[in-house]
Design an enzyme around this catalytic site. Structure first.
Site, PDB file in Angstrom:
ATOM      1  N   ASP A  79       0.684  -1.228   0.100  1.00 51.80           N
ATOM      2  CA  ASP A  79       0.113   0.034  -0.031  1.00 51.80           C
ATOM      3  C   ASP A  79       0.935   1.224  -0.052  1.00 51.80           C
ATOM      4  OD1 ASP A  79       0.814  -0.681   2.628  1.00 51.80           O
ATOM      5  OD2 ASP A  79      -0.637   1.089   3.384  1.00 51.80           O
ATOM      6  N   GLU A 140       0.271  -1.089   5.490  1.00 49.24           N
ATOM      7  CA  GLU A 140       1.252  -0.629   6.609  1.00 49.24           C
ATOM      8  C   GLU A 140       1.031   0.777   6.979  1.00 49.24           C
ATOM      9  OE1 GLU A 140       5.124   0.963   7.867  1.00 49.24           O
ATOM     10  OE2 GLU A 140       3.781   1.843   6.151  1.00 49.24           O
TER      11      GLU A 140
HETATM   12 ZN    ZN Z   1       6.610   2.530   3.950  1.00 44.74          ZN
END
Ligand code: ZN
Length: 381
Positions: A79, A140
């Site tokens: 992401d 994340e």
């Molecule tokens: Zn990162």
């Protein structure tokens, strides 16, 4: 040994597939196909369902050719932060930039590409290596959610690298643990003009608590912040409720607990003994405090085998390796919390989390070489 042209091409392709957190579906499908074509057994877990995203985390397993070598984990996240509705990379020689309207997503596609090319080259050149496990996470950037929902019990590797930080030939070995802190202060509502003495202002109580709180940088390894405050309905109502959200981080577990306790005590002292009697009934101010461990610390000693391995790999390439601390977290914190000896290797991302983000492909190539050499030495030891 690394094919710079292929690195550039793959980086451009993956960067062009927009993948803001929870919308990693398209890039995950592409990575699934790439990993399969490289000869891995690939699985996708159910983390996406748990966090409301399009896909789960990818776990790809490459069978080693040196059975005695310990299995090794390589991880990066799929992401990106926004803006990333559409990403149109601009090529200036070896430097890839954005068109100014989105992030580039070199955070963390530079890490993904460095991993892919290292493993690909290792296998093409038939360089002996142990089992390699590649974990590509989702979300994340939204609190390490993908890694937190990944079942680390599925991993054989007890050692590895996350590639998710700027710089090159740099290894993050220390990063703080963090507590998320929420205080809800309960006072008592009253008309502010007619009978304020029948109220307990949650805003005033909160202000007293915050005024005596130590915040900011508390020592070299500990920080604290209150980042959100919400409360009150109208200027003519004594406010009965305020919610304050904050955090504290520390590399030192005792320091983290001490600061968390201090923040709690500031609120508890502010409301202690504060009461009003209305119609014969006593109303007491009170506070509810919730503390949630966001992630564990990363604390790898400079003498740890993983540091020695990467340092030896860097030397083999005629480079130095610098270890350092950071105040930010990465998936490495989560893996470390699950007992894996892991550090976060710089992979050439620059000016991250901005529309000025850029990547120099030569840094990604060097990082990929470093990963390849690390895997080679891991099998040679
Ligand atoms: Zn990162």
């Amino acid at each position: 040994m690394i094919d710079a042209g292929r690195v550039k091409e793959e980086f451009l392709e993956l960067a062009s597939i927009a993948s803001p957190s929870r919308s990693e579906g398209a890039v995950a499908r592409r990575l699934y196909a790439i990993l399969r074509a490289m000869g891995a057994r690939v699985e996708v877990d159910d983390a996406g369902e748990q966090v409301g995203g399009q896909t789960g985390n990818i776990l790809a397993r490459f069978t080693g050719t040196a059975p005695a070598a310990p299995p090794f984990l390589l991880s990066a996240h799929m992401d990106t932060v926004g803006p990333a509705d559409a990403v149109r990379p601009v090529i200036e020689g070896d430097v890839i930039r954005t068109d100014g309207r989105s992030v580039l997503g070199g955070d963390d596609k530079a890490g993904i590409v460095a991993i892919l090319e290292a493993v690909r080259t290792l296998r093409e050149r038939r360089i002996p290596h142990g089992d390699v496990e590649v974990v590509l996470t989702i979300c994340e950037e939204t609190g390490l959610l993908g890694a937190k929902h990944f079942d680390a019990g599925r991993l054989a590797a007890r050692r590895g690298l996350v590639l998710d930080v700027d710089g090159v030939c740099e290894l993050i070995t220390r990063a703080p643990a963090a507590n998320r802190f929420t205080a809800t202060v309960h006072g008592l509502a009253a008309h502010a003009g007619i009978c304020p003495e029948q109220g307990l202002s949650a805003i005033q109580l909160t202000a007293e608590a915050v005024a005596r709180m130590r915040l900011g940088r508390l020592d070299e390894v500990t920080t604290a912040n209150l980042g959100v405050i919400q409360g009150g309905l109208a200027t003519n109502i004594v406010p009965d409720r305020v919610v304050v959200r904050g955090e504290t981080r520390s590399l030192d577990p005792a320091g983290l607990e001490a600061q968390t306790r201090h923040m709690r005590e500031c609120f508890e002292r502010a409301v202690a003994g504060r009461e009003v009697t209305v119609g014969g009934r006593v109303h007491r101010a009170r506070v509810e405090v919730e503390v949630e461990r966001q992630y564990e610390r990363l604390a790898v000693a400079d003498g740890a085998p993983i540091v020695g391995l990467v340092a030896a790999a860097a030397r083999g390439l005629g480079r130095g390796l610098r270890t350092r601390a950071t105040g930010g977290a990465s998936d490495a914190n989560v893996f470390a919390g699950r007992g894996i000896e892991i550090a976060n290797l710089g992979c050439g991302m620059r000016e991250i989390h901005t529309v000025n983000e850029w990547v120099d492909i030569r840094d990604v190539v060097l990082t990929s070489q470093l990963v390849l050499e690390t895997l080679r030495l891991n099998a040679a030891a």
